[in-house]
Design an enzyme around this catalytic site. Sequence first.
Site, mmCIF file in Angstrom:
data_model
loop_
_atom_site.group_PDB
_atom_site.id
_atom_site.type_symbol
_atom_site.label_atom_id
_atom_site.label_comp_id
_atom_site.label_asym_id
_atom_site.label_seq_id
_atom_site.Cartn_x
_atom_site.Cartn_y
_atom_site.Cartn_z
ATOM 1 N N LYS A 1 20.828 -32.746 -2.777
ATOM 2 C CA LYS A 1 20.350 -31.487 -2.220
ATOM 3 C C LYS A 1 20.078 -31.755 -0.740
ATOM 4 C CE LYS A 1 18.952 -27.163 -2.702
ATOM 5 N NZ LYS A 1 19.848 -26.035 -3.054
ATOM 6 N N ASP B 1 22.099 -33.375 -19.600
ATOM 7 C CA ASP B 1 21.881 -32.449 -20.723
ATOM 8 C C ASP B 1 22.914 -31.321 -20.659
ATOM 9 O OD1 ASP B 1 19.505 -33.838 -21.527
ATOM 10 O OD2 ASP B 1 18.564 -31.934 -22.116
ATOM 11 N N ASP C 1 22.935 -27.507 -7.005
ATOM 12 C CA ASP C 1 23.039 -26.159 -7.597
ATOM 13 C C ASP C 1 24.495 -25.799 -7.853
ATOM 14 O OD1 ASP C 1 23.275 -26.195 -4.810
ATOM 15 O OD2 ASP C 1 22.176 -24.325 -4.485
HETATM 16 MN MN MN Z 1 16.384 -35.811 -20.388
#
Ligand code: MN
Length: 359
Positions: A192, A253, A225
Amino acid sequence: MTHKLAILPGDGIGPDIVAEAVKVLTALRDDFGLEVAWDEAAVGGTAYDETGHPLPAATLELAQSAEAVLLGAVGGPRWEALDHSVRPERALLGLRKELGLFANLRPAKAFPELVEASALRPEVVAGIDIMVVRELTGGIYFGEPSGVEELADGRRRGVNTLVYTSDEIERIGWVAFDIARKRSGRVCSVDKANVLEATELWREVITELGERDYPDVALSHMYVDNAAMQLVRAPSQFDVMVTTNMFGDILSDEASMLTGSIGLLPSASLNQEGAGMYEPIHGSAPDIAGTGQANPLATILSVAMMLRYSLNEAPLADRVEGAVARVLADGWRTPDIAGNGEAVGTAEMGDAVIAALRE
Ligand code: MN
Ligand code: NAD
Ligand code: IPM
């Protein structure tokens, strides 16, 4: 020489999924000549209940003396009200820090049989093969100051600090570039840098490293993002992604859902000496704990990573991965990947893998 392992089942579904991984280790020992022995110890909430600390000294010593650690998962609603210093999650952070496990590898690879299980269209996820390289012992997880303080006017102020030094960035960069060389030769560094100075440094250091030592690797940069968006728009553009501790937590994830379920994603956490801790990327899944429905494949695939990265047993790693591919091809499904079809439980899935191993 016998490989010595530490096995830390942990909380929630941890003991269930680790039991299946232990079945695999037992089969490798008894039928495939793997010289291996292990000791188990409590970690996380379970350890807190027993000893008052989520990472008891005996557990840490066992982990330190082992060639590799296999961990299930820690945490759960039962321990959420505890002070942060003794929450189950602290055990994980403690193990990572104490063992110096700065490099976390989280591979998200499509199984052809499961493209229908993904929440995304099959043509979007088919063939994806992404390696998320997550920095694991620095960043906002460990930066100081941290904590919550009471202000004079009664308000409370919560602080965490995002901090990286150039050497921390460089060593995770080496890992990512080296892995890329053995794959398609592409690294995407995620940061970022447009807002956070610490990750502006990240981008600079990774760029210098690429130019100096890895001119043969194609390096690109992406803001986090955009990366989160691109992962669901066109995931096959990615090969190796290298990123900070927190961004890697989140993006891995997300990447898991490209493969069909978070219950499929293994991980390896390595230190400078190559010792490692192996665990599924998911948590203790309190919503399904005790139901016998958890998918054990992420943990079993973590055993494969352990064989490959710490035990130097690549042929056996191939065999375990082959057995997992085989059971999926044969139609074995736990509920998380079954869609509307028939599903089996954790132990049946483990047994199917053992049967496929022996075939
Ligand atoms: Mn995790
Ligand atoms: P989670 O990963 O435990 O669960 C998220 C969702 O995924 C749940 O619906 C769960 O049922 C499902 N899921 C996870 N693993 C699965 C599996 N093997 N098979 C089928 N479904 C599976 O994340 P959460 O609910 O945000 O966290 C629960 C607890 O776990 C918290 O205490 C958290 O701190 C902890 N946690 C621990 C680890 C770890 O030990 N490495 C990782 C993440 C979260
Ligand atoms: C993970 C988990 C951990 C993390 C938590 C439980 C400390 O989410 O391993 O992905 O954030 O690293």
